[in-house]
Write an enzyme that holds these catalytic residues in place. Structure first.
Site, PDB file in Angstrom:
ATOM      1  N   ASP A  47       0.838  -1.199   0.000  1.00 24.37           N
ATOM      2  CA  ASP A  47       0.000   0.000   0.000  1.00 24.37           C
ATOM      3  C   ASP A  47       0.874   1.250   0.000  1.00 24.37           C
ATOM      4  O   ASP A  47       1.648   1.466   0.927  1.00 24.37           O
ATOM      5  CB  ASP A  47      -0.880   0.001   1.265  1.00 24.37           C
ATOM      6  CG  ASP A  47      -1.837   1.181   1.294  1.00 24.37           C
ATOM      7  OD1 ASP A  47      -2.914   1.060   0.697  1.00 24.37           O
ATOM      8  OD2 ASP A  47      -1.498   2.217   1.893  1.00 24.37           O
ATOM      9  N   TYR A  52       2.378  10.018  -0.263  1.00 26.97           N
ATOM     10  CA  TYR A  52       3.478   9.594   0.622  1.00 26.97           C
ATOM     11  C   TYR A  52       4.842   9.976   0.021  1.00 26.97           C
ATOM     12  O   TYR A  52       5.859   9.878   0.693  1.00 26.97           O
ATOM     13  CB  TYR A  52       3.482   8.086   0.863  1.00 26.97           C
ATOM     14  CG  TYR A  52       2.224   7.505   1.468  1.00 26.97           C
ATOM     15  CD1 TYR A  52       1.219   8.313   1.991  1.00 26.97           C
ATOM     16  CD2 TYR A  52       2.038   6.124   1.537  1.00 26.97           C
ATOM     17  CE1 TYR A  52       0.067   7.764   2.530  1.00 26.97           C
ATOM     18  CE2 TYR A  52       0.893   5.572   2.081  1.00 26.97           C
ATOM     19  CZ  TYR A  52      -0.095   6.399   2.571  1.00 26.97           C
ATOM     20  OH  TYR A  52      -1.228   5.855   3.103  1.00 26.97           O
ATOM     21  N   LYS A  77      -2.771   5.843  -4.402  1.00 22.13           N
ATOM     22  CA  LYS A  77      -3.920   6.727  -4.136  1.00 22.13           C
ATOM     23  C   LYS A  77      -3.756   8.083  -4.812  1.00 22.13           C
ATOM     24  O   LYS A  77      -2.634   8.600  -4.898  1.00 22.13           O
ATOM     25  CB  LYS A  77      -4.079   6.942  -2.619  1.00 22.13           C
ATOM     26  CG  LYS A  77      -4.000   5.659  -1.814  1.00 22.13           C
ATOM     27  CD  LYS A  77      -4.278   5.851  -0.333  1.00 22.13           C
ATOM     28  CE  LYS A  77      -3.981   4.576   0.437  1.00 22.13           C
ATOM     29  NZ  LYS A  77      -2.605   4.513   0.952  1.00 22.13           N
ATOM     30  N   HIS A 111      -7.841   9.440  -2.086  1.00 15.53           N
ATOM     31  CA  HIS A 111      -7.198   9.616  -0.791  1.00 15.53           C
ATOM     32  C   HIS A 111      -7.891  10.762  -0.057  1.00 15.53           C
ATOM     33  O   HIS A 111      -7.603  11.922  -0.323  1.00 15.53           O
ATOM     34  CB  HIS A 111      -5.731   9.965  -1.038  1.00 15.53           C
ATOM     35  CG  HIS A 111      -4.826   9.650   0.089  1.00 15.53           C
ATOM     36  ND1 HIS A 111      -3.491   9.475  -0.071  1.00 15.53           N
ATOM     37  CD2 HIS A 111      -5.062   9.480   1.400  1.00 15.53           C
ATOM     38  CE1 HIS A 111      -2.940   9.219   1.096  1.00 15.53           C
ATOM     39  NE2 HIS A 111      -3.881   9.221   2.004  1.00 15.53           N
TER      40      HIS A 111
HETATM   41  P1  NDP Z   1       0.518   1.046  11.803  1.00 14.57           P
HETATM   42  O1  NDP Z   1      -0.662   0.893  12.683  1.00 14.57           O
HETATM   43  O2  NDP Z   1       0.794   0.058  10.753  1.00 14.57           O
HETATM   44  O3  NDP Z   1       1.767   1.196  12.759  1.00 14.57           O
HETATM   45  C1  NDP Z   1       3.019   1.543  12.264  1.00 14.57           C
HETATM   46  C2  NDP Z   1       3.870   1.975  13.456  1.00 14.57           C
HETATM   47  O4  NDP Z   1       4.028   0.896  14.360  1.00 14.57           O
HETATM   48  C3  NDP Z   1       5.226   2.390  13.003  1.00 14.57           C
HETATM   49  O5  NDP Z   1       5.663   3.419  13.871  1.00 14.57           O
HETATM   50  C4  NDP Z   1       6.060   1.117  13.216  1.00 14.57           C
HETATM   51  O6  NDP Z   1       7.397   1.479  13.527  1.00 14.57           O
HETATM   52  C5  NDP Z   1       5.398   0.498  14.404  1.00 14.57           C
HETATM   53  N1  NDP Z   1       5.393  -0.994  14.358  1.00 14.57           N
HETATM   54  C6  NDP Z   1       5.136  -1.782  13.292  1.00 14.57           C
HETATM   55  N2  NDP Z   1       5.179  -3.088  13.642  1.00 14.57           N
HETATM   56  C7  NDP Z   1       5.452  -3.122  14.957  1.00 14.57           C
HETATM   57  C8  NDP Z   1       5.640  -4.174  15.887  1.00 14.57           C
HETATM   58  N3  NDP Z   1       5.526  -5.454  15.515  1.00 14.57           N
HETATM   59  N4  NDP Z   1       5.929  -3.851  17.177  1.00 14.57           N
HETATM   60  C9  NDP Z   1       6.028  -2.554  17.557  1.00 14.57           C
HETATM   61  N5  NDP Z   1       5.874  -1.512  16.714  1.00 14.57           N
HETATM   62  C10 NDP Z   1       5.582  -1.787  15.428  1.00 14.57           C
HETATM   63  O7  NDP Z   1       0.403   2.553  11.232  1.00 14.57           O
HETATM   64  P2  NDP Z   1       0.291   3.287   9.867  1.00 14.57           P
HETATM   65  O8  NDP Z   1      -0.313   4.608  10.199  1.00 14.57           O
HETATM   66  O9  NDP Z   1       1.558   3.253   9.133  1.00 14.57           O
HETATM   67  O10 NDP Z   1      -0.835   2.467   9.043  1.00 14.57           O
HETATM   68  C11 NDP Z   1      -0.554   1.362   8.216  1.00 14.57           C
HETATM   69  C12 NDP Z   1      -0.657   1.743   6.756  1.00 14.57           C
HETATM   70  O11 NDP Z   1      -1.989   2.169   6.427  1.00 14.57           O
HETATM   71  C13 NDP Z   1       0.179   2.965   6.371  1.00 14.57           C
HETATM   72  O12 NDP Z   1       1.559   2.685   6.366  1.00 14.57           O
HETATM   73  C14 NDP Z   1      -0.425   3.307   5.063  1.00 14.57           C
HETATM   74  O13 NDP Z   1      -0.004   2.433   4.047  1.00 14.57           O
HETATM   75  C15 NDP Z   1      -1.914   3.152   5.398  1.00 14.57           C
HETATM   76  N6  NDP Z   1      -2.421   4.437   5.962  1.00 14.57           N
HETATM   77  C16 NDP Z   1      -2.830   5.396   5.198  1.00 14.57           C
HETATM   78  C17 NDP Z   1      -3.098   6.654   5.708  1.00 14.57           C
HETATM   79  C18 NDP Z   1      -3.247   7.760   4.797  1.00 14.57           C
HETATM   80  O14 NDP Z   1      -2.880   7.607   3.658  1.00 14.57           O
HETATM   81  N7  NDP Z   1      -3.722   8.900   5.232  1.00 14.57           N
HETATM   82  C19 NDP Z   1      -3.240   6.969   7.078  1.00 14.57           C
HETATM   83  C20 NDP Z   1      -2.718   5.937   7.847  1.00 14.57           C
HETATM   84  C21 NDP Z   1      -2.369   4.747   7.280  1.00 14.57           C
HETATM   85  P3  NDP Z   1       8.660   1.110  12.585  1.00 14.57           P
HETATM   86  O15 NDP Z   1       8.326   1.454  11.174  1.00 14.57           O
HETATM   87  O16 NDP Z   1       9.740   1.965  13.162  1.00 14.57           O
HETATM   88  O17 NDP Z   1       8.887  -0.359  12.797  1.00 14.57           O
END
Ligand code: NDP
Length: 278
Positions: A47, A52, A77, A111
């Site tokens: 995704d 982004y 998006k 988006h």
């Molecule tokens: P997530 O809920 O996927 O969480 C990501 C965060 O959690 C990062 O800081 C990551 O840190 C950390 N993390 C990941 N795995 C673990 C783990 N196993 N243990 C502890 N910490 C962990 O958040 P997102 O907001 O990134 O949402 C997921 C995806 O959804 C986005 O990446 C995007 O593709 C989509 N999305 C779209 C949005 C938009 O376009 N407006 C808004 C939000 C999300 P690290 O990377 O340092 O490991």
């Protein structure tokens, strides 16, 4: 259920339940590696978004993995800016194809709804779908009232609604509405996003302890068992691998209920789409 399990969208296209998120991943080598690690770990769904600013690196990561393109499911998006203006969608879409170095997208999403622009932008999305270069089209952060308005004008129903969804915001009524309308729900920020408070929830911790799993794995498994497509993001290889290691345990019905009951409804980490008009 395994990592290759897919959900059939309303136009017959199959989307893998587990995807890999890339929000906040920069357009650099780190993201190229993260995408490659994800594909090595078995993810077949990535995704990204024009907004982004990392489509180039995401495309490089896919190519670096050596995977056959046809085995991948790639979402990007349309930016919620001037690309939402009448007639701008095809050009924006082609820019994404160019950055990703792909000749088609599996799922193209609007988006965020944007006041005064969303209905016309959807016509542009329909034209892209009809061109055959997006296998499915969908929306992001739509609530029920956004759909009601869209349906007055739409010729093609969205295949997907990507929404903020996690144990503190399980969106049960919107998910039910989307199911009735044949629209698949995808969870964004399933782990509570960057710095969210979900990963120290005591109730989730108790369930995780029982299975020798992490809280993140329990949440993602809960998504899968609820029939929700989920797209966790990480830039770290160990987490990327762990977040896909979800298929050797199964939550019991009462554990699913316990997690469903953690819903705090208004507990959002992102913006509230209820405040947005078309
Ligand atoms: P997530 O809920 O996927 O969480 C990501 C965060 O959690 C990062 O800081 C990551 O840190 C950390 N993390 C990941 N795995 C673990 C783990 N196993 N243990 C502890 N910490 C962990 O958040 P997102 O907001 O990134 O949402 C997921 C995806 O959804 C986005 O990446 C995007 O593709 C989509 N999305 C779209 C949005 C938009 O376009 N407006 C808004 C939000 C999300 P690290 O990377 O340092 O490991």
């Amino acid at each position: 259920m395994d990592i290759n399990t897919t959900k059939k969208l309303n136009n017959g296209v199959e989307i893998p339940y587990l995807g890999f998120g890339t929000l906040r991943s920069k357009d650099n080598e780190e993201t190229v590696n993260a995408v490659r690690w994800a594909i090595d770990a078995g993810y077949r769904h990535i995704d990204t978004a024009a907004g982004y600013g990392n489509e180039k690196s995401v495309g490089q990561g896919i190519r670096a993995s050596g995977i056959n393109r046809k085995k991948m499911f790639v979402t990007t998006k349309l930016k919620p800016d001037e690309d939402m203006l009448p007639g701008a969608q095809m050009k924006a879409f082609e820019k994404s194809l160019d950055l990703l170095q792909l000749d088609y997208i599996d799922l193209y999403l609007i988006h965020w709804p944007v006041a005064g622009k969303t209905l016309q932008a959807w016509e542009g999305m329909e034209a892209i779908y009809k061109s055959g270069r997006a296998r499915a089209i969908g929306v992001f952060n739509f609530t029920e009232r956004h759909f009601v308005e869209l349906f007055r004008n739409a010729k093609i129903k969205p295949a997907v609604n990507q929404i903020e969804l996690h144990p503190h915001l399980s969106q049960q009524s919107l998910v039910r509405y989307c199911e009735t309308e044949g629209i698949a729900c995808e969870a964004w920020s399933p782990l509570g996003g960057d710095g969210g408070k979900l990963l120290d929830d005591p109730a989730l911790n108790k369930i995780a302890g029982k299975y020798g799993k992490s809280i993140a794995q329990v949440i993602l498994r809960w998504n899968l068992q609820n029939g929700i497509i989920t797209i966790p993001k990480s830039i770290h290889q160990t987490r990327i691998v762990d977040n896909a290691n979800l298929y050797d345990f199964e939550l019991l019905a009462d554990e699913m209920k316990t997690i469903n009951a953690l819903d705090q409804d208004s507990r959002r980490f992102g913006r509230d789409p209820n405040t947005l008009n078309f």
